[in-house]
Design an enzyme around this catalytic site. Structure first.
Site, PDB file in Angstrom:
ATOM      1  N   ASP A  98       0.864  -1.172   0.000  1.00 24.25           N
ATOM      2  CA  ASP A  98       0.000   0.000   0.000  1.00 24.25           C
ATOM      3  C   ASP A  98       0.909   1.234   0.000  1.00 24.25           C
ATOM      4  O   ASP A  98       1.774   1.375   0.862  1.00 24.25           O
ATOM      5  CB  ASP A  98      -0.878  -0.011   1.268  1.00 24.25           C
ATOM      6  CG  ASP A  98      -2.241   0.588   1.025  1.00 24.25           C
ATOM      7  OD1 ASP A  98      -2.313   1.607   0.328  1.00 24.25           O
ATOM      8  OD2 ASP A  98      -3.238   0.033   1.542  1.00 24.25           O
ATOM      9  N   ASP A 200      -2.881   4.789  -2.475  1.00 31.10           N
ATOM     10  CA  ASP A 200      -3.905   5.400  -1.642  1.00 31.10           C
ATOM     11  C   ASP A 200      -4.285   6.789  -2.155  1.00 31.10           C
ATOM     12  O   ASP A 200      -3.401   7.596  -2.471  1.00 31.10           O
ATOM     13  CB  ASP A 200      -3.330   5.513  -0.215  1.00 31.10           C
ATOM     14  CG  ASP A 200      -4.365   5.882   0.825  1.00 31.10           C
ATOM     15  OD1 ASP A 200      -5.301   5.093   1.025  1.00 31.10           O
ATOM     16  OD2 ASP A 200      -4.229   6.956   1.454  1.00 31.10           O
ATOM     17  N   GLU A 242      -6.350   4.172  -5.949  1.00 32.07           N
ATOM     18  CA  GLU A 242      -7.635   4.428  -5.298  1.00 32.07           C
ATOM     19  C   GLU A 242      -8.099   5.805  -5.752  1.00 32.07           C
ATOM     20  O   GLU A 242      -7.492   6.821  -5.411  1.00 32.07           O
ATOM     21  CB  GLU A 242      -7.480   4.399  -3.769  1.00 32.07           C
ATOM     22  CG  GLU A 242      -8.832   4.506  -3.064  1.00 32.07           C
ATOM     23  CD  GLU A 242      -8.740   5.001  -1.624  1.00 32.07           C
ATOM     24  OE1 GLU A 242      -9.682   4.745  -0.869  1.00 32.07           O
ATOM     25  OE2 GLU A 242      -7.740   5.643  -1.268  1.00 32.07           O
ATOM     26  N   HIS A 316     -11.226  -2.282   3.429  1.00 36.17           N
ATOM     27  CA  HIS A 316     -11.154  -1.956   4.854  1.00 36.17           C
ATOM     28  C   HIS A 316     -11.901  -0.669   5.208  1.00 36.17           C
ATOM     29  O   HIS A 316     -11.961  -0.305   6.378  1.00 36.17           O
ATOM     30  CB  HIS A 316      -9.682  -1.829   5.249  1.00 36.17           C
ATOM     31  CG  HIS A 316      -9.015  -0.699   4.528  1.00 36.17           C
ATOM     32  ND1 HIS A 316      -8.820  -0.712   3.158  1.00 36.17           N
ATOM     33  CD2 HIS A 316      -8.531   0.497   4.962  1.00 36.17           C
ATOM     34  CE1 HIS A 316      -8.244   0.419   2.800  1.00 36.17           C
ATOM     35  NE2 HIS A 316      -8.060   1.174   3.871  1.00 36.17           N
ATOM     36  N   ASP A 317     -12.389   0.057   4.219  1.00 40.48           N
ATOM     37  CA  ASP A 317     -13.138   1.296   4.477  1.00 40.48           C
ATOM     38  C   ASP A 317     -14.646   1.101   4.341  1.00 40.48           C
ATOM     39  O   ASP A 317     -15.414   2.019   4.633  1.00 40.48           O
ATOM     40  CB  ASP A 317     -12.741   2.388   3.469  1.00 40.48           C
ATOM     41  CG  ASP A 317     -11.304   2.848   3.605  1.00 40.48           C
ATOM     42  OD1 ASP A 317     -10.744   2.771   4.715  1.00 40.48           O
ATOM     43  OD2 ASP A 317     -10.741   3.290   2.580  1.00 40.48           O
TER      44      ASP A 317
HETATM   45  O1  TEU Z   1      -9.250   6.132   1.893  1.00 39.10           O
HETATM   46  C1  TEU Z   1      -9.682   7.281   1.231  1.00 39.10           C
HETATM   47  C2  TEU Z   1     -10.850   7.884   1.775  1.00 39.10           C
HETATM   48  O2  TEU Z   1     -11.199   8.958   1.299  1.00 39.10           O
HETATM   49  C3  TEU Z   1     -11.564   7.215   2.869  1.00 39.10           C
HETATM   50  O3  TEU Z   1     -11.346   7.903   4.039  1.00 39.10           O
HETATM   51  C4  TEU Z   1     -12.970   7.163   2.534  1.00 39.10           C
HETATM   52  O4  TEU Z   1     -13.446   8.410   2.194  1.00 39.10           O
HETATM   53  C5  TEU Z   1     -13.813   6.664   3.652  1.00 39.10           C
HETATM   54  O5  TEU Z   1     -13.181   5.713   4.377  1.00 39.10           O
HETATM   55  C6  TEU Z   1     -15.035   6.014   3.124  1.00 39.10           C
HETATM   56  O6  TEU Z   1     -16.019   6.952   3.166  1.00 39.10           O
HETATM   57  C7  TEU Z   1      -7.905   5.868   1.984  1.00 39.10           C
HETATM   58  C8  TEU Z   1      -7.702   4.645   2.841  1.00 39.10           C
HETATM   59  O7  TEU Z   1      -8.264   3.545   2.198  1.00 39.10           O
HETATM   60  C9  TEU Z   1      -8.265   4.917   4.198  1.00 39.10           C
HETATM   61  O8  TEU Z   1      -8.218   3.784   5.024  1.00 39.10           O
HETATM   62  C10 TEU Z   1      -7.480   6.049   4.802  1.00 39.10           C
HETATM   63  O9  TEU Z   1      -8.050   6.425   6.016  1.00 39.10           O
HETATM   64  C11 TEU Z   1      -7.428   7.255   3.890  1.00 39.10           C
HETATM   65  O10 TEU Z   1      -7.173   6.939   2.535  1.00 39.10           O
HETATM   66  C12 TEU Z   1      -6.314   8.170   4.312  1.00 39.10           C
HETATM   67  O11 TEU Z   1      -5.085   7.574   4.019  1.00 39.10           O
END
Ligand code: TEU
Ligand code: CA
Length: 542
Positions: A98, A200, A242, A316-317
């Site tokens: 990542d 990311d 992403e 994971h989000d």
């Molecule tokens: O996620 C991008 C992100 O914008 C997320 O915060 C998303 O908006 C939210 O979880 C869902 O609504 C990436 C990573 O995958 C996330 O785990 C991180 O917190 C974020 O970037 C910051 O690095």
């Protein structure tokens, strides 16, 4: 068109903190992952996307990195990681790292230097701005984790930008030395023999904060081409960006091999379908299956040969897909298999998020004290202040919160689901006694074997990888599509509902049932009654 290895594999995402704890401290670790490689090999995956394992103060569970070239002590050592890369390789599995380079932790040496003074050589690695005339924040940019995206720094009396937490200052991609430092770091990992990168929030690196532009900034693609040229472009690696703000047009810019940027991107158009338009993900509305079909069909047909799709329900989000759009009660297994078949027979590279293959579900909380995720916690405070009722906020967290995906992996029915012998950092979902890997492996009818079979179908049938896609016109709640390749035709039929449905395709002559979530004999699709969540793929005569 040239063919690449990453078009024919299935990728499995590991969230290390929650996968497997090997030493009883309640936190998953690299040795834990190594111990489960045989399991992943049995599933049939070709790559692991490893959520961040770098040194981090864990404001955002590793997405706030304080040293890109050191391993988080809780997860193990660099030697453990080298061992993981090597042992995975022996099993035909590549490790995708990542890459979090939109921001660092505020504890990263670059930022520690940068905040010392305005003329520190690292100052310009980050984004700084003077206070507005009234002394307040420079402008209205908001953090994804609630509140202003600007944090005041007392020493230099300027604000720095953080599109996420104030402990995640944004890097300034306009600075050439900073970009070069990132490329050097990437080459350090490439030299270790990794399989690629998941990038990311990469669509934010072209930001122009003074104009309040964050996603899809003017120089974004120029930076990616430079990165490609200086790093992975010379290697046979997978790169997946992403990109929350991607449209099919933009996705083609990223993923058309001619543009020398990335292999593919994660697009999130379908992910927003169950929130109220123009509002936040917490503002719930029911999913319309028709809208989901249109979005998927659009991406399938528009990318076609000028780009490549990634396919995912979970990460994971995101909340667990069975709880979100399937049925986590009576039809948990049936709906889980339907969702798997639907997704994996589309064109693109599928991603499985840990636990998806055994049908893990959301975890219900009753009080904010049970929540650990920064995004949910900040949103809770913000909405309490704004006067939302507690129960409404907790409901949003139960439906959409990120902890849903982060409860420990359920390995067996012993204490803490076999995840740890200690106290898990986040409570195990109480349903582990029935939903766990050991039970799934012991049951030939389990969801696990549907995923395994889907991966096998992909390996043995080029149509799954290369076939064209066409959405079939059916009743609203049926998601049926056709794949064609070199004279072969498959139909994939999915009942996306708790009710029986009828599909009527009288002209279809079935030659073979390739996979299904039940045990029906399927011989004709004329006036065919689909049971709730029924799903199958059939090979048909042309
Ligand atoms: O996620 C991008 C992100 O914008 C997320 O915060 C998303 O908006 C939210 O979880 C869902 O609504 C990436 C990573 O995958 C996330 O785990 C991180 O917190 C974020 O970037 C910051 O690095
Ligand atoms: Ca541990």
């Amino acid at each position: 068109m040239k063919q690449y290895w990453w078009q024919s594999v299935v990728v499995y995402q590991v969230y290390p903190r929650s996968f497997k704890d090997s030493n009883g401290d309640g936190i998953g670790d690299i040795q834990g992952i190594i111990g489960k490689l045989d399991y992943l090999q049995k599933l049939g995956i070709g790559a692991i996307w490893l959520s961040p394992v770098y040194q981090s103060p864990n404001e955002d569970n590793g997405y706030d990195i304080s040293d890109y070239q050191a391993v988080m002590a809780e997860f193990g050592t660099m030697a453990d990681l080298d061992q993981l890369i090597a042992e995975a390789k022996q099993r035909g599995i590549r490790i995708i790292m990542d890459l979090v380079v939109n921001h660092t932790s505020d504890e990263h040496a670059w930022f520690v230097e940068a905040r010392r003074s305005k003329n520190n050589p690292y100052r310009d690695y980050y984004v700084w701005a003077d206070p507005a005339k009234d002394g307040g924040v420079p402008n209205g940019l908001q953090s994804t984790f609630s509140g202003s995206a600007w944090q005041y720094d007392q020493t230099s009396q300027q604000y720095y930008l953080h599109l996420f937490s104030q402990k995640q200052p944004d890097l300034n991609w306009q600075n050439k030395e900073m970009r070069q430092a990132v490329y050097n770091m990437m080459n350090f990992w490439i030299d270790k023999g990794i399989g690629g990168f998941r990038l990311d929030v990469i669509d934010l690196i072209g930001k122009q904060p003074e104009q309040e532009i964050t996603g899809n900034g003017p120089k974004l693609h120029q930076y990616l081409q430079e990165m490609n040229q200086q790093t992975f472009g010379h290697h046979d690696l997978i790169t997946v960006g992403e990109t929350w703000g991607a449209t099919p047009e933009i996705a083609k810019l990223y993923s058309n091999p001619e543009s020398h940027e990335l292999s593919m991107v994660f697009q999130f158009e379908h992910v927003g379908l169950d929130e109220q338009p123009g509002k936040a993900k917490w503002d719930l509305q029911p999913l319309k299956i028709g809208a989901l079909k249109r979005v998927f069909a659009k991406w399938q047909t528009e990318l076609d040969d000028q780009g490549w799709n990634s396919l995912f329900w979970n990460n994971h989000d995101l909340p667990r897909i069975i709880s979100r759009w399937g049925d986590d009660g009576q039809y948990r297994v049936a709906s889980g298999k339907m969702l798997a078949i639907l997704l994996h027979l589309l064109k693109g590279t599928p991603y499985i998020y840990q636990g998806e293959e055994i049908g893990m579900t959301n975890r219900i909380v009753h009080d904010i004290s049970e929540v650990t995720d920064i995004e949910s916690l900040r949103m809770y405070d913000e909405r309490i202040k704004a006067g939302y009722p507690k129960a409404t906020i907790i409901e949003s967290i139960n439906v959409k919160g990120r902890d849903n995906a982060r409860t420990p992996m359920q390995w067996n029915q012993t204490t803490n689901a076999g995840f740890t012998t200690g106290k898990p950092w986040l409570a195990v979902n109480p349903n582990y006694e029935t939903i766990n890997v050991e039970a799934a492996l012991a049951d030939p009818d389990s969801l696990f074997y549907t995923y395994q079979k889907l991966i096998e179908l992909r390996k043995n049938n080029p149509i799954v990888i290369w076939g064209s896609f066409e959405l079939l016109t059916t009743a609203e709640m049926i998601f049926a599509y056709k794949r064609c390749y070199q004279g072969e035709t498959w139909l994939v039929v999915n009942n996306f509902s708790n009710q029986a449905q009828i599909i009527d395709l009288p002209d279809v002559k079935i030659e073979q049932v390739l996979i299904q979530n039940g045990h029906e004999s399927i011989t004709s699709l004329a006036n065919y009654h689909l049971s709730p969540w029924q799903s199958f793929a059939v090979k048909v005569a042309n």
